[in-house]
Design a protein around this motif. Structure first.
Motif, PDB file in Angstrom:
ATOM      1  N   LEU A   1       0.882  -1.160   0.000  1.00 24.85           N
ATOM      2  CA  LEU A   1       0.000   0.000   0.000  1.00 24.85           C
ATOM      3  C   LEU A   1       0.923   1.215   0.000  1.00 24.85           C
ATOM      4  O   LEU A   1       1.877   1.264   0.783  1.00 24.85           O
ATOM      5  CB  LEU A   1      -0.839  -0.016   1.282  1.00 24.85           C
ATOM      6  N   LEU A   2       0.662   2.154  -0.892  1.00 20.34           N
ATOM      7  CA  LEU A   2       1.463   3.380  -0.910  1.00 20.34           C
ATOM      8  C   LEU A   2       0.638   4.508  -0.304  1.00 20.34           C
ATOM      9  O   LEU A   2      -0.540   4.662  -0.645  1.00 20.34           O
ATOM     10  CB  LEU A   2       1.822   3.757  -2.351  1.00 20.34           C
ATOM     11  N   THR A   3       1.243   5.253   0.585  1.00 20.76           N
ATOM     12  CA  THR A   3       0.520   6.369   1.209  1.00 20.76           C
ATOM     13  C   THR A   3       1.253   7.669   0.919  1.00 20.76           C
ATOM     14  O   THR A   3       2.429   7.811   1.279  1.00 20.76           O
ATOM     15  CB  THR A   3       0.427   6.168   2.742  1.00 20.76           C
ATOM     16  N   ASN A   4       0.547   8.566   0.269  1.00 21.71           N
ATOM     17  CA  ASN A   4       1.119   9.894   0.017  1.00 21.71           C
ATOM     18  C   ASN A   4       0.685  10.813   1.155  1.00 21.71           C
ATOM     19  O   ASN A   4      -0.496  11.119   1.307  1.00 21.71           O
ATOM     20  CB  ASN A   4       0.605  10.422  -1.337  1.00 21.71           C
ATOM     21  N   THR A   5       1.655  11.231   1.959  1.00 18.45           N
ATOM     22  CA  THR A   5       1.311  12.099   3.103  1.00 18.45           C
ATOM     23  C   THR A   5       0.901  13.491   2.629  1.00 18.45           C
ATOM     24  O   THR A   5       0.395  14.278   3.408  1.00 18.45           O
ATOM     25  CB  THR A   5       2.534  12.262   4.035  1.00 18.45           C
TER      26      THR A   5
ATOM     27  N   MET B   1      -2.846   4.404  -2.132  1.00 12.50           N
ATOM     28  CA  MET B   1      -2.924   3.813  -3.473  1.00 12.50           C
ATOM     29  C   MET B   1      -2.447   2.379  -3.407  1.00 12.50           C
ATOM     30  O   MET B   1      -1.410   2.105  -2.810  1.00 12.50           O
ATOM     31  CB  MET B   1      -1.984   4.531  -4.448  1.00 12.50           C
ATOM     32  N   GLU B   2      -3.211   1.484  -4.025  1.00 10.41           N
ATOM     33  CA  GLU B   2      -2.682   0.138  -4.239  1.00 10.41           C
ATOM     34  C   GLU B   2      -2.360   0.070  -5.714  1.00 10.41           C
ATOM     35  O   GLU B   2      -3.220   0.357  -6.546  1.00 10.41           O
ATOM     36  CB  GLU B   2      -3.736  -0.899  -3.879  1.00 10.41           C
ATOM     37  N   THR B   3      -1.130  -0.263  -6.051  1.00  8.31           N
ATOM     38  CA  THR B   3      -0.754  -0.274  -7.468  1.00  8.31           C
ATOM     39  C   THR B   3       0.175  -1.450  -7.728  1.00  8.31           C
ATOM     40  O   THR B   3       0.873  -1.899  -6.826  1.00  8.31           O
ATOM     41  CB  THR B   3      -0.091   1.060  -7.877  1.00  8.31           C
ATOM     42  N   SER B   4       0.148  -1.916  -8.973  1.00 12.69           N
ATOM     43  CA  SER B   4       1.003  -3.044  -9.307  1.00 12.69           C
ATOM     44  C   SER B   4       2.466  -2.579  -9.334  1.00 12.69           C
ATOM     45  O   SER B   4       2.748  -1.409  -9.584  1.00 12.69           O
ATOM     46  CB  SER B   4       0.616  -3.594 -10.668  1.00 12.69           C
ATOM     47  N   VAL B   5       3.374  -3.476  -9.067  1.00  6.30           N
ATOM     48  CA  VAL B   5       4.802  -3.161  -9.070  1.00  6.30           C
ATOM     49  C   VAL B   5       5.510  -4.148  -9.987  1.00  6.30           C
ATOM     50  O   VAL B   5       5.154  -5.321 -10.028  1.00  6.30           O
ATOM     51  CB  VAL B   5       5.364  -3.240  -7.629  1.00  6.30           C
ATOM     52  N   GLY B   6       6.490  -3.662 -10.752  1.00  5.18           N
ATOM     53  CA  GLY B   6       7.266  -4.568 -11.608  1.00  5.18           C
ATOM     54  C   GLY B   6       6.750  -4.662 -13.034  1.00  5.18           C
ATOM     55  O   GLY B   6       7.079  -5.595 -13.754  1.00  5.18           O
TER      56      GLY B   6
END
Ligand SMILES: Nc1ncnc2c1ncn2[C@@H]1O[C@H](COP(=O)(O)OP(=O)(O)OP(=O)(O)O)[C@@H](O)[C@H]1O
Ligand SMILES: C[C@@](O)(CCO)CC(=O)[O-]
Ligand SMILES: [Mg+2]
Length: 399
Positions: free
Chosen positions: A224-228, A358-363
């Motif tokens: 999970l990516l969190t943009n503060t 944001m949940e995003t694919s990686v790779g």
């Protein structure tokens, strides 16, 4: 009228930001969030630039922009940056203290000065970029922008055409090297990890000046990516670590070495036989914790990033800052046993703080080009939504 889309992803650094600037190993992967550019020739000898993410819309007479004579090492960039040209372009662009815009414009014109051919100068071109990445949040927006610029200018000016005799690997290298120049304009002293991941895609282990190694097994991890939303500039964070390093080298160097060992340990746990997935994820989480602790000691955390850690750790999840820190984004490892309800609760708690999750694919894939059969207008390009580019077929990637 040649007309192209170019596209390249953002990146997420798993381990090793800042240490990578000092020649240590870092581990990173490309993101599903991407930037998209349009480049196409015009007939009025103007460069029309539109960068809505940094609120820049400008037009220049192409003949007013300085150009460089053939240099040693052509078509690869010269070894060192041309400080005189940078000065000249800074004055030419004349965007004062609006650093977001001026850096983006200067980076474009810097590459233009080297790469534009007489044929392009006789026509002019439109150049537009839009991104699904938050700008200045640690997800490599500058590198993604730089790779889009490099790919677009190289393609428009014929450097990627069959006539240049470069195979795909050499084309990819050319794009990456020019994108690195643009990153230097924006960042000052980048390690090159961001533009490399954005060009190549996938998940890699990166060390300055060494061959890139793919990181096996990475695709299957969830984050999970969190943009503060706390703004910061990579250049400033890197300079702050440099000051600390120069003041206390014997204290800071062992910390950078320890960060190097985190990437090496990450590689080991991926390649270790007999380690089941639960153990792997648990160890990965421990490395996340240790890496954040070291980054915090280097002075690049921020209360907002500590808040992400506090909230996620209450639910048993491990987080660290990603990118340059000082605000921007944090990544949280979502182990396989974490339920969707838990993820929803974490997101809710983080969003209640005003953060964006944001949940995003990686790779995924790196830089790509799409040749347009029908020219488009800048307005049409700007009107497309994100899904349009993702659904568009026939992208050619440098794989
Ligand atoms: N979509 C875009 N359009 C134009 N310029 C952009 C765009 N995205 C990034 N930039 C340029 O990159 C700068 C932000 O770069 P910075 O390195 O500070 O942040 P980042 O790349 O998002 O984070 P990190 O380097 O930590 O991953 C902006 O000020 C702007 O000059
Ligand atoms: C902070 C840093 O290590 C990563 C930024 O994404 C800077 C760099 O590598 O250029
Ligand atoms: Mg950047």
């Amino acid at each position: 009228m040649p007309s192209y889309f170019t596209s390249s992803p953002g990146k997420v650094i798993l381990f090793g930001e800042h240490a990578v600037v000092y020649g240590k190993v870092a581990t990173a992967g490309s993101l599903g969030l991407r930037s998209y550019a349009l480049i196409q020739t015009r007939e009025d000898k103007k460069i029309e630039v539109n960068l809505p993410d940094v609120q820049l819309a400008r037009s220049w007479n192409i003949n007013d922009v300085p150009r460089q004579a053939r240099w040693e090492g052509y078509p690869y960039p010269p070894q060192s940056m041309n400080a005189e040209l940078l000065d000249q372009l800074t004055k030419f662009v004349d965007l004062g203290s609006q650093t977001n815009r001026s850096q983006a414009a200067i980076a474009l014109l810097y590459l233009h000065s080297f790469l534009t051919t007489d044929e392009t100068v006789a026509q002019g071109y439109d150049f537009v970029v839009r991104s699904n990445l938050p700008v200045g949040a640690g997800l490599g927006s500058s590198a993604s922008y730089s790779v889009c610029v490099a790919t677009a200018l190289l393609q428009l000016n014929g450097y990627l055409s069959a006539g240049m005799g470069l195979d795909v690997a050499a084309q990819r290298d050319l794009v990456n090297q020019w994108a690195f120049q643009a990153e230097k304009v924006i960042h000052g002293n980048p390690s090159g990890i961001d533009n490399t991941v954005s060009t190549l895609g996938g998940a890699v282990m990166f060390k300055k000046g060494e061959k890139i190694e793919p990181l096996p097994g990475f695709q299957s991890l969830r984050f999970l990516l969190t943009n503060t939303r706390v703004p910061r500039e990579t250049q400033v964070q890197v300079a702050n670590v440099r000051k600390l390093h120069d003041k206390f080298p014997t204290v800071v160097n062992p910390m950078l070495d320890a960060i190097n060992e985190i990437s090496n340990s990450c590689k080991t746990i991926f390649s270790q036989d007999g380690l089941d997935r639960t153990q792997l994820l648990s160890r990965f989480g421990e490395l996340v914790d240790v890496n954040h602790g070291l980054l915090s000691a280097l002075g690049v955390s921020h209360p907002s990033l500590e808040k992400v850690r506090e909230i996620s750790s209450k639910l048993g999840l491990k987080s660290k800052l990603t990118g340059a820190g000082g605000g921007g984004c944090a990544l949280t490892l979502i182990r396989d046993d974490v339920t969707s309800e838990t993820v929803a609760v974490v997101k809710q708690l983080l969003e209640a703080e005003g953060f964006q999750c944001m949940e995003t694919s990686v790779g995924g894939p790196g830089a790509g080009i799409l040749t347009l059969t029908h020219p488009t207008t800048i307005a049409e390009f700007l009107a497309h939504d994100k899904a349009y580019f993702e659904a568009t077929q026939n992208w050619v990637y440098f794989v």
